[in-house]
Enzyme design. Structure first.
Site, PDB file in Angstrom:
ATOM      1  N   ARG A  23      12.903  -4.344   8.956  1.00 40.84           N
ATOM      2  CA  ARG A  23      12.106  -4.221  10.178  1.00 40.84           C
ATOM      3  C   ARG A  23      12.301  -5.445  11.054  1.00 40.84           C
ATOM      4  NH1 ARG A  23       6.052  -1.992   9.170  1.00 40.84           N
ATOM      5  NH2 ARG A  23       5.776  -3.375  10.932  1.00 40.84           N
TER       6      ARG A  23
ATOM      7  N   ARG B  63      -9.647   1.527  10.196  1.00 38.19           N
ATOM      8  CA  ARG B  63      -9.275   0.145  10.509  1.00 38.19           C
ATOM      9  C   ARG B  63     -10.457  -0.659  11.056  1.00 38.19           C
ATOM     10  NH1 ARG B  63      -3.700  -0.837  10.658  1.00 38.19           N
ATOM     11  NH2 ARG B  63      -2.389   1.027  10.716  1.00 38.19           N
TER      12      ARG B  63
ATOM     13  N   LYS C  88       0.823  -1.209   0.000  1.00 41.02           N
ATOM     14  CA  LYS C  88       0.000   0.000   0.000  1.00 41.02           C
ATOM     15  C   LYS C  88       0.861   1.264   0.000  1.00 41.02           C
ATOM     16  CE  LYS C  88      -2.201  -1.109   3.774  1.00 41.02           C
ATOM     17  NZ  LYS C  88      -1.526  -2.411   4.041  1.00 41.02           N
TER      18      LYS C  88
ATOM     19  N   ARG D  95       0.643 -10.440  12.689  1.00 38.86           N
ATOM     20  CA  ARG D  95       0.106  -9.199  12.132  1.00 38.86           C
ATOM     21  C   ARG D  95      -1.021  -9.476  11.141  1.00 38.86           C
ATOM     22  NH1 ARG D  95       5.643  -7.238  10.008  1.00 38.86           N
ATOM     23  NH2 ARG D  95       4.481  -5.660   8.846  1.00 38.86           N
TER      24      ARG D  95
ATOM     25  N   ARG E 231      12.216  -8.344   2.509  1.00 37.56           N
ATOM     26  CA  ARG E 231      12.073  -6.907   2.269  1.00 37.56           C
ATOM     27  C   ARG E 231      13.078  -6.083   3.074  1.00 37.56           C
ATOM     28  NH1 ARG E 231       6.378  -4.005   3.716  1.00 37.56           N
ATOM     29  NH2 ARG E 231       7.026  -4.582   5.825  1.00 37.56           N
TER      30      ARG E 231
END
Length: 215
Positions: A161, A87, A13, A172, A126
């Site tokens: 991360r 959300r 996103k 998550r 990533r």
């Protein structure tokens, strides 16, 4: 034009939002960015945010809606991308009421569909540029051999991360499906939802989003 991008963590996103900012002059309204900006602004709303965050408390929906209202009233020629909000169904209702009260509309809700197993593979590979946030991937978009970011030119400043690992990502994803996926049904019922394949190449996803917005 005002849009919402929906999709689980790592669906891309942020990458797609940055492209829309660059090519269409849209403004990305990220909840986290707005809170950090407000905290240091010295405004009445900013002082409320700073006080709540200093106490370690959760920022209320009322405050987030207030920050979004300020942005909407300031205007943006290309419109807004809602990133990370809403959300929940309550937040979706509040956003809808806010848009009506400010004379704005929600023009598209785009769900970036992904396969969970493929997403886990993508995210665990990533890394991002510490200078500009450009996203790289060991498989699909490796860090350049010269160690320089292709976007900002910063050298050898790439980060992963701490929660970009399989176990954390599955947690998550579960949190996303529990809390956020009801929005998919909510916006489908309103006739505003369009689904696209979020696991295509970046340019393919950009094209799919453009087709929705141009349609």
């Amino acid at each position: 034009m005002n849009i919402i991008l929906l999709g689980p963590p790592g669906a891309g996103k942020g990458t797609q939002a940055r492209h829309l900012v660059e090519t269409r002059g849209m403004v990305q309204l990220s909840t986290g960015d707005m809170l950090r900006e407000a905290k240091d602004s010295g405004t009445e709303m900013g002082n409320r945010v700073a006080e709540v965050m200093a106490k370690g408390e959760l920022v209320t929906d009322e405050i987030v809606i207030g920050l979004i209202r300020e942005k909407l009233e300031a205007g943006a020629a290309g419109g807004f991308i809602f990133d990370g909000f809403p959300r929940t169904l309550a937040q979706a209702d509040a956003l809808g009421e806010l848009l009506v009260s400010t004379g704005e509309s929600l023009d598209a809700v785009i769900e970036m569909e992904v396969d969970d197993a493929a997403l886990v593979q993508r995210i665990t590979a990533r890394s991002t540029c510490g200078g500009c946030g450009e996203v790289y991937n060991d498989i699909t978009k490796p860090i350049p051999a010269d160690g320089k970011c292709t976007n900002c030119g910063k050298e050898n400043d790439f980060k992963r991360r701490a929660d970009d690992n399989e176990e954390s990502l599955k947690t998550r994803l579960m949190e996303y499906y529990k809390k956020t996926s009801p929005l998919i049904g909510y916006y489908y019922a309103k006739g505003q939802l369009t689904k696209i394949n979020g696991l295509g190449e970046i340019e393919e996803v950009q094209g799919a989003i453009a087709d929705v917005l141009n349609g």
